[in-house]
Design a protein around this motif. Structure first.
Motif, PDB file in Angstrom:
ATOM      1  N   PRO A  88      -4.049  -1.566   7.230  1.00  0.00           N
ATOM      2  CA  PRO A  88      -4.640  -0.548   8.107  1.00  0.00           C
ATOM      3  C   PRO A  88      -6.110  -0.344   7.767  1.00  0.00           C
ATOM      4  O   PRO A  88      -6.497  -0.332   6.604  1.00  0.00           O
ATOM      5  CB  PRO A  88      -3.835   0.710   7.805  1.00  0.00           C
ATOM      6  N   ALA A  89      -6.894  -0.204   8.805  1.00  0.00           N
ATOM      7  CA  ALA A  89      -8.311   0.040   8.594  1.00  0.00           C
ATOM      8  C   ALA A  89      -8.507   1.525   8.345  1.00  0.00           C
ATOM      9  O   ALA A  89      -8.117   2.354   9.157  1.00  0.00           O
ATOM     10  CB  ALA A  89      -9.098  -0.410   9.822  1.00  0.00           C
ATOM     11  N   GLY A  90      -9.070   1.841   7.205  1.00  0.00           N
ATOM     12  CA  GLY A  90      -9.395   3.236   6.922  1.00  0.00           C
ATOM     13  C   GLY A  90      -8.210   4.129   6.652  1.00  0.00           C
ATOM     14  O   GLY A  90      -8.349   5.350   6.630  1.00  0.00           O
ATOM     15  N   ASP A  91      -7.041   3.592   6.481  1.00  0.00           N
ATOM     16  CA  ASP A  91      -5.893   4.431   6.121  1.00  0.00           C
ATOM     17  C   ASP A  91      -5.130   3.754   5.006  1.00  0.00           C
ATOM     18  O   ASP A  91      -4.347   2.827   5.246  1.00  0.00           O
ATOM     19  CB  ASP A  91      -4.980   4.663   7.333  1.00  0.00           C
ATOM     20  N   LEU A  92      -5.386   4.209   3.804  1.00  0.00           N
ATOM     21  CA  LEU A  92      -4.673   3.639   2.651  1.00  0.00           C
ATOM     22  C   LEU A  92      -3.899   4.737   1.932  1.00  0.00           C
ATOM     23  O   LEU A  92      -3.626   4.651   0.750  1.00  0.00           O
ATOM     24  CB  LEU A  92      -5.678   2.983   1.694  1.00  0.00           C
ATOM     25  N   ASP A  93      -3.558   5.776   2.685  1.00  0.00           N
ATOM     26  CA  ASP A  93      -2.961   6.953   2.053  1.00  0.00           C
ATOM     27  C   ASP A  93      -1.498   7.187   2.425  1.00  0.00           C
ATOM     28  O   ASP A  93      -0.866   8.084   1.887  1.00  0.00           O
ATOM     29  CB  ASP A  93      -3.762   8.207   2.432  1.00  0.00           C
ATOM     30  N   TYR A  94      -0.946   6.405   3.334  1.00  0.00           N
ATOM     31  CA  TYR A  94       0.436   6.625   3.765  1.00  0.00           C
ATOM     32  C   TYR A  94       1.421   6.158   2.696  1.00  0.00           C
ATOM     33  O   TYR A  94       1.075   5.369   1.811  1.00  0.00           O
ATOM     34  CB  TYR A  94       0.707   5.872   5.076  1.00  0.00           C
ATOM     35  N   LEU A  95       2.641   6.670   2.804  1.00  0.00           N
ATOM     36  CA  LEU A  95       3.727   6.201   1.957  1.00  0.00           C
ATOM     37  C   LEU A  95       4.744   5.452   2.815  1.00  0.00           C
ATOM     38  O   LEU A  95       4.996   5.846   3.959  1.00  0.00           O
ATOM     39  CB  LEU A  95       4.460   7.379   1.281  1.00  0.00           C
ATOM     40  N   ILE A  96       5.315   4.410   2.277  1.00  0.00           N
ATOM     41  CA  ILE A  96       6.524   3.851   2.895  1.00  0.00           C
ATOM     42  C   ILE A  96       7.633   4.870   2.651  1.00  0.00           C
ATOM     43  O   ILE A  96       7.753   5.397   1.542  1.00  0.00           O
ATOM     44  CB  ILE A  96       6.881   2.496   2.241  1.00  0.00           C
ATOM     45  N   PRO A  97       8.436   5.196   3.670  1.00  0.00           N
ATOM     46  CA  PRO A  97       9.495   6.201   3.463  1.00  0.00           C
ATOM     47  C   PRO A  97      10.323   5.841   2.226  1.00  0.00           C
ATOM     48  O   PRO A  97      10.876   4.752   2.141  1.00  0.00           O
ATOM     49  CB  PRO A  97      10.329   6.118   4.744  1.00  0.00           C
TER      50      PRO A  97
ATOM     51  N   ILE B  91       0.843  -1.203   0.000  1.00  0.00           N
ATOM     52  CA  ILE B  91       0.000   0.000   0.000  1.00  0.00           C
ATOM     53  C   ILE B  91       0.874   1.248   0.000  1.00  0.00           C
ATOM     54  O   ILE B  91       0.711   2.143  -0.832  1.00  0.00           O
ATOM     55  CB  ILE B  91      -0.937  -0.023   1.231  1.00  0.00           C
ATOM     56  N   GLY B  92       1.846   1.282   0.905  1.00  0.00           N
ATOM     57  CA  GLY B  92       2.681   2.477   1.024  1.00  0.00           C
ATOM     58  C   GLY B  92       3.609   2.679  -0.151  1.00  0.00           C
ATOM     59  O   GLY B  92       3.960   3.816  -0.493  1.00  0.00           O
ATOM     60  N   MET B  93       4.012   1.592  -0.778  1.00  0.00           N
ATOM     61  CA  MET B  93       4.917   1.723  -1.924  1.00  0.00           C
ATOM     62  C   MET B  93       4.148   2.050  -3.201  1.00  0.00           C
ATOM     63  O   MET B  93       4.642   2.795  -4.045  1.00  0.00           O
ATOM     64  CB  MET B  93       5.771   0.466  -2.073  1.00  0.00           C
ATOM     65  N   MET B  94       2.945   1.505  -3.354  1.00  0.00           N
ATOM     66  CA  MET B  94       2.132   1.899  -4.515  1.00  0.00           C
ATOM     67  C   MET B  94       1.766   3.375  -4.415  1.00  0.00           C
ATOM     68  O   MET B  94       1.792   4.101  -5.417  1.00  0.00           O
ATOM     69  CB  MET B  94       0.888   1.013  -4.621  1.00  0.00           C
ATOM     70  N   ASN B  95       1.477   3.839  -3.207  1.00  0.00           N
ATOM     71  CA  ASN B  95       1.199   5.267  -3.039  1.00  0.00           C
ATOM     72  C   ASN B  95       2.417   6.102  -3.427  1.00  0.00           C
ATOM     73  O   ASN B  95       2.285   7.158  -4.051  1.00  0.00           O
ATOM     74  CB  ASN B  95       0.784   5.560  -1.593  1.00  0.00           C
ATOM     75  N   ALA B  96       3.589   5.623  -3.057  1.00  0.00           N
ATOM     76  CA  ALA B  96       4.810   6.341  -3.437  1.00  0.00           C
ATOM     77  C   ALA B  96       4.998   6.306  -4.949  1.00  0.00           C
ATOM     78  O   ALA B  96       5.338   7.311  -5.582  1.00  0.00           O
ATOM     79  CB  ALA B  96       6.023   5.728  -2.735  1.00  0.00           C
TER      80      ALA B  96
END
Lengths: 456, 766
Positions: free
Chosen positions: B613-622, B584-589
């Motif tokens: 994560p429930a309801g949080d699909l917007d973070y980025l992996i650093p 999720i975090g890498m696709m966002n990146a």
């Protein structure tokens, strides 16, 4: 026929020497006895005189280049001879096949020098590790991992003495760790943090700390102080280390001390230096000159002590040769004053000053640092109260001289203040027993306290 | 005897020629503009040949002299927002587009060279000479001319290579209105911008051109396939190369209305383009236009083709007699629009403009001798030092330090983004499958960012494609999940064109990684190089998804790991997530980055479970960070994707105290050297673990980089685990033997252990 001049053996035991400076150039005519080069060994800088005459045809080693004893250093030719003759002469060189082939392959002057860094070359031929293995160019190379090579260089570990248990006998990190876990070695200098940082692009200064924290160091229990810096060894530093380690390990030292009351000596020295001669630099005498004179007098008093040890037997001397320890930028040097017993104080003072100066200039001849039965090492000028010194082989004793200080002394049941100088004698028990040493030390003390005798 | 019935192609195929009435009816200002453009381009090309003859053009200079009519006729009526791209022979199209842009489509014969026109001539010439002031900073040269602001999308040295990218531009033009359309206002009647992709007769037989014709027709893109049929692919005639030398016939095979037109007649070409543009702008789809033209010179250089014996002087003379410059001048003079003087003046103004453009860039060579004087002999020989020789003005060259600038962006667009790591994530999470993370994050992003478009084979059906990776997206986002024909070259390139346009964020899926070879030109020559080649400034934000299927039995042509090929191809970033949270975090990146990014998945990971994560699909992996999955002291194990878990199993089995690093960001520019380096300085040993075949493997370049960066920290050679040399076979047993799993990693760890020597105390097989 062109004549190959080879690296002379200027100091027993030194397998290698370097050309410090050429005193002749190609085309110069050389006569027997004329100095051609200054040759530098671990201990000395020696002027080397030609043993044959001829015209300098080629300088084989460049200034700063090191060679093994027996390696060609220059070629003398007659007027009719050419480069081809020189090559031929070098090609016939009998010392070693490798050198002959180097010579044959070399078509031009100075083209086949060894390492351009004499010290690096010295390291590889230094030898003398605990296992007695010596890495010389003739032997197969040592296989060690990059990490091991780096750490060995930083910590002064001689890899020739390390058994490699990795693939193909490679020395790996854990071999060093095992080694460190067994016999104690000389203290390890700290890894060079700054150098580690610059040697590795993209690696921060903290990397040095990372290494120090790493398994290698942690595993051996060695703590590397932060901020250390690696200073490569000079040949002289290596020589000091080797000779004094050998001395401390193989010579059974014992020690005895004496307090000399030197008020009279100091007063006398003041008067001597107040004379017309003493007012010139050349005419001044030092406290140490009195000490050397007293020591020589003690040998006259106790001639049985004028001996040194050898495996074949004690060597007894007629003359009294005494070394003086001179601190130089490069380290400790001990030039020898010859036949002190036959010399006047002023002469000893003059010679001692000359030897000390040339020691600091690294211009002593090899013979000037060889022999002697006793060294005088004086740290009184630094305020040192007392110390004991390590014997400088093959001598049999060293006298460590402390500072002259006023202090209470009891004499004839009364306490008074006198200027006292403590001297500590280190003695080779193989050559001299305690009683003999005590007699010698008593004679020395007496002469110190009766200085007129010293200059008589 | 069977009954036969003659079938007709559905699309019309028409030959168009101009009539005297057409010339009379034509806007005199249009004719004047065309005359001016023709002369400027001709003078420009003559200058290029002159400089090439002096050795001042590095590389080939493909002259368009003789072919100006097709370019000018088709471009003079275009908008700046219309796009054109072309081939290695593209000076004339680039100039026509750039001149039309700066003059708003109007040139005056009396005052031909405005400052804007002079600048176009000078900067284009500078680009061809490889100078810093060129449109692509001197990187593109003669064959890679790009000026996006003017709608010049970039010319291409791969024959046919630019055609799929043009389709991407056309797709963006067709759908851009949707981005602007808000609320319930009725949509305006379509009046879309269009794209013209120019290529020669040689390119007509190339797969990417034909694939793109098919795709553009299927998706009704406003794209004109403009064939400049000059009769020769270098020396090979059209008749030798194809059974249907009437090349516009290709279009009818794809249901595309097609035209053939005399390219030496600029007005005829203009009239065809007018008709074609009406169709394209109203959203009816593509056209094919075949313009019959002739290059007066050989493929490149200043000699006629007859000098090389593949055509006759008579043929050349006959075509030269139909020179488009003379045709327009003659028609205008017949209509009384211009006199002899006026024509000469246009020609003189064009030549003078080029003299000035050249003089700004080259100067007399000080090393050249005087006329016939004793210094005429050059110390180095050659032509550069002949009397009167010129040289490039030395101050105009690009700085050599510019060589690698702009291969990719600096990732500054990610600055300030909210990041999270699974290990420290404090929010609520539930267990979920990896494959669900794949479609859920895409769902989330497509909801939040209407620029995102997904395209690939079957991505719109089968309830989320062959693996469920696009589950639910097609129904939720109509028109944004595009099932493609099986033409990887065309749809990958279309994605590239979309990315270069910048208004959309394409997510391209390759069903299997090995298809990268099918689409290699678009993936590596175009998408990977486009940013750097055209000057380093124009971003190419594209995400390419694919899945490693090692172990699935698909055999030799479906089972590669693409990481090695992409990591060694400049321009691409490569990400390889091993957990749902990381995915999720890498696709966002990847979707936030302005660079082409390959996101690699693995079929073995799809059913694996992890925290989502429930309801949080917007973070980025650093960005650019590796993850230490297991700390250890003895060896640094570098792994990615499913091999992280395989390595963990092997480490536990061998009992070696290994530090396991999940690399995550694999390409040269994104790899986390800090974490890798800290580990190597601790362990002094490295094992690089991957699953696929040795030859195209990832670890080769990494091992090279590791030994150079960390040589003094290595206590043994960098060890590697890979599959076998051959690509895996279908037989279950042979496939297993060809790939690496925990057993092979354990064997690799034992090799590392052997390198520890006798002093190793730890570990012991369990």
């Amino acid at each position: 026929m062109a004549t190959v001049v080879r690296m002379p053996s200027v100091l027993a035991g030194a397998a290698e020497a370097a050309i410090a400076r050429w005193l002749v150039g190609v085309g110069d005519a050389v006569t027997v006895g004329a100095p051609v080069a200054e040759i530098e060994t671990e201990k000395a800088l020696v002027e080397y005189a030609a043993e044959e005459s001829g015209i300098v045809g080629r300088l084989v080693l460049a200034e700063g280049e090191a060679g093994e004893v027996g390696d060609p250093i220059l070629v003398l030719v007659s007027t009719a001879e050419t480069d081809a003759d020189i090559d031929k002469a070098l090609g016939k060189a009998p010392t070693a096949g490798t050198q002959a082939s180097r010579g044959a392959a070399s078509g031009s002057e100075r083209s086949f020098g060894r390492s351009g860094e004499p010290e690096a070359a010295a390291v590889t031929t230094e030898g003398g590790g605990p296992g007695g293995l010596v890495a010389t160019p003739q032997e197969s190379r040592i296989f060690a991992s990059p990490l091991v090579r780096k750490v060995a260089a930083e910590q002064g570990i001689d890899l020739a003495a390390v058994e490699g248990t990795g693939p193909n006998g490679r020395i790996v990190r854990r071999d060093l760790e095992r080694l460190a876990a067994t016999p104690p070695r000389s203290p390890a200098p700290a890894p060079d943090r700054a150098a580690a940082g610059t040697a590795q692009p993209g690696v921060s200064v903290a990397d040095g700390a990372a290494l120090a924290d790493g398994a290698l160091v942690a595993g051996t229990g060695r703590e590397s102080p932060a901020g250390g810096r690696l200073i490569p060894h000079t040949p002289m530093r290596r020589a000091i280390a080797r000779r004094l380690s050998e001395s401390k390990a193989t010579v059974p030292h014992f020690y005895m001390a004496t307090d000399c009351v030197v008020d009279e000596l100091l007063a006398l020295r003041g008067r001597v230096n107040a004379t017309v001669a003493g007012k010139t630099v050349a005419g001044k005498v030092s406290v140490n000159d009195f000490v050397v004179m007293a020591a020589a007098g003690a040998f006259a008093d106790v001639p049985e002590a004028n001996v040194t040890w050898s495996d074949e037997g004690l060597i007894a001397y007629g003359n009294v040769d005494i070394s003086i320890a001179v601190a130089t930028d490069g380290g400790l040097v001990t030039p020898v004053l010859r036949d002190v017993g036959a010399k006047r104080l002023s002469q000893v003072a003059r010679e001692a000053r000359d030897l000390a100066q040339r020691a600091r200039d690294r211009r002593l001849a090899q013979r000037e640092i060889e022999g002697g039965v006793l060294s005088v090492s004086n740290l009184g000028m630094y305020g040192t109260l007392e110390f004991s010194a390590i014997i400088n082989p093959p001598q049999s004793a060293v006298l460590a001289v402390g500072a002259a200080r006023p202090q209470p002394v009891a004499a004839d049941g009364a306490v008074s203040v006198a200027t006292v100088m403590r001297c500590t004698l280190s003695v080779d028990h193989r050559a001299i027993d305690g009683a003999l040493a005590a007699r010698w030390l008593a004679a020395f003390t007496a002469r110190m306290q009766d200085p007129l005798g010293a200059i008589a | 005897m069977p009954r036969a019935r003659r079938l007709q192609p559905a699309a019309e195929w028409t030959e168009i020629a101009s009539t005297a009435a057409d010339w009379k009816a034509a806007d005199p200002a249009l004719l004047a503009t065309m005359l001016g453009q023709l002369h400027l381009i001709r003078a420009f090309e003559e200058t290029v040949l002159e400089l090439a003859g002096e050795g001042l053009v590095h590389g080939p200079a493909h002259s368009s002299i003789g072919q100006e009519g097709g370019a000018v006729g088709s471009i003079a009526g275009l908008r700046s927002a219309d796009g054109v791209n072309g081939s290695h022979r593209g000076h004339h199209q680039f100039l026509a587009k750039a001149l039309t842009h700066v003059t708003k489509g109007r040139l005056s014969p009396a005052e031909l060279v405005t400052p804007e026109v002079a600048e176009v001539l000078r900067r284009t010439l500078a680009e061809i000479l490889g100078l810093a002031q060129g449109y692509c900073a001197g990187r593109g040269g003669s064959m890679h001319l790009q000026w996006l602001e003017a709608g010049a999308l970039g010319t291409n040295a791969i024959v046919g290579g630019g055609v799929p990218m043009a389709a991407g531009n056309a797709w963006a033009q067709k759908h851009a209105g949707r981005l602007l359309h808000r609320g319930d206002a009725p949509p305006a009647p379509p009046d879309m911008d269009l794209t013209v992709t120019y290529f020669g007769d040689g390119a007509v037989n190339i797969g990417s051109v034909l694939e793109t014709m098919n795709l553009a027709a299927a998706w009704e893109l406003p794209l004109a396939f403009f064939i400049e049929n000059n009769g020769y692919a270098v020396s090979t005639t059209v008749g030798e190369a194809t059974g249907e030398p009437r090349l516009s016939a290709r279009g009818t095979g794809f249901g595309i209305p097609s035209y053939q037109v005399d390219g030496m007649d600029p007005l005829a070409v203009h009239l065809v383009m007018e008709a074609a543009a009406r169709r394209m702008r109203s959203g009816e789809g593509p056209v094919v236009i075949e313009a019959l033209v002739y290059r007066f010179f050989h493929q490149n250089g200043p000699f006629p083709g007859s000098a090389f014996g593949y055509r006759t002087r008579e043929e050349e003379a006959a075509w030269r007699a139909r020179d488009p410059l003379d045709r327009v001048a003659a028609e205008m003079s017949r209509l009384g629009l211009i006199g002899e003087e006026g024509i000469k003046s246009v020609r003189d103004q064009a030549r003078e403009a080029m003299r000035e453009a050249a003089a700004a860039l080259v100067e007399p060579d000080p090393a050249a001798g005087g006329t016939g004087g004793p210094h005429g002999a050059s110390p180095r020989g050659g032509t550069a030092h002949k009397p009167g020789a010129r040289r490039i003005r030395p101050g105009l060259w690009p700085d050599p330090a510019f060589v690698d600038v702009g291969i990719r962006g600096d990732a500054a667009e990610l600055a300030g983004a909210r990041t999270a790591e699974e290990a420290t994530f404090g929010g609520e999470a539930s267990r979920g499958k990896f494959i669900d993370a794949v479609w859920r994050v895409m769902d989330r992003r497509m909801t939040a960012d209407e620029r995102i478009v997904v395209l690939g084979e079957d991505v719109h059906k089968l309830n989320g494609g062959t693996n469920g990776a696009t589950k639910g997206l097609a129904g939720k986002f109509p028109g944004r999940v595009l099932g493609t024909p099986i033409s990887e070259n065309a749809f990958a390139g279309l994605g590239g064109g979309l990315a270069l346009d910048g208004r959309f964020r394409p997510v391209v899926e390759f069903m299997y990684p090995d298809f990268l070879w099918v689409a290699a030109d678009q993936v590596f020559n175009q998408i990977g190089k486009a940013r750097h080649m055209f000057g380093g400034k124009n971003p190419v934000p594209l995400v390419l998804r694919t899945k490693v299927a090692l172990g699935s039995g698909y055999g030799s042509q479906h089972l590669m790991d693409p990481a090695g090929i992409f990591a060694t191809s400049p321009g691409w970033r490569v990400m390889a997530p091993s957990t749902p949270f990381d995915y999720i975090g890498m696709m966002n990146a990847a979707l936030a980055l302005d660079d082409p990014v390959l996101v690699i998945e693995h079929v073995d990971l799809y059913p694996s479970e992890g925290d989502i994560p429930a309801g949080d699909l917007d973070y980025l992996i650093p960005f650019g960070t590796a993850a230490v999955r297991r700390p250890g002291r003895d060896v640094t194990v570098l792994a990615y994707l499913s091999m992280v878990e395989q390595a963990r199993i092997a480490i536990e089995r061998t009992g070696i105290d290994a530090e396991l690093i999940d690399l995550r960001f694999l390409d040269r520019a994104s790899l986390d050297w800090e974490t890798v380096g800290a580990s190597i300085r601790k362990t002094n040993a490295v094992l690089i673990v991957e699953q696929g075949s040795l030859g195209t493997s990832y670890g080769g370049w990494l091992a090279d980089e590791v030994q150079r960066r960390f040589f003094d920290w290595l206590d043994q050679p960098v060890q590697r685990v890979t599959g076998g040399e051959a690509s895996p076979s279908i037989s279950r047993v042979l496939e297993r033997a060809a790939i690496a799993r925990a057993d092979e990693v354990a064997a690799g760890l034992e090799r590392v252990r052997a390198g520890f020597g006798a002093g190793y105390q730890g570990g012991g097989s369990r």
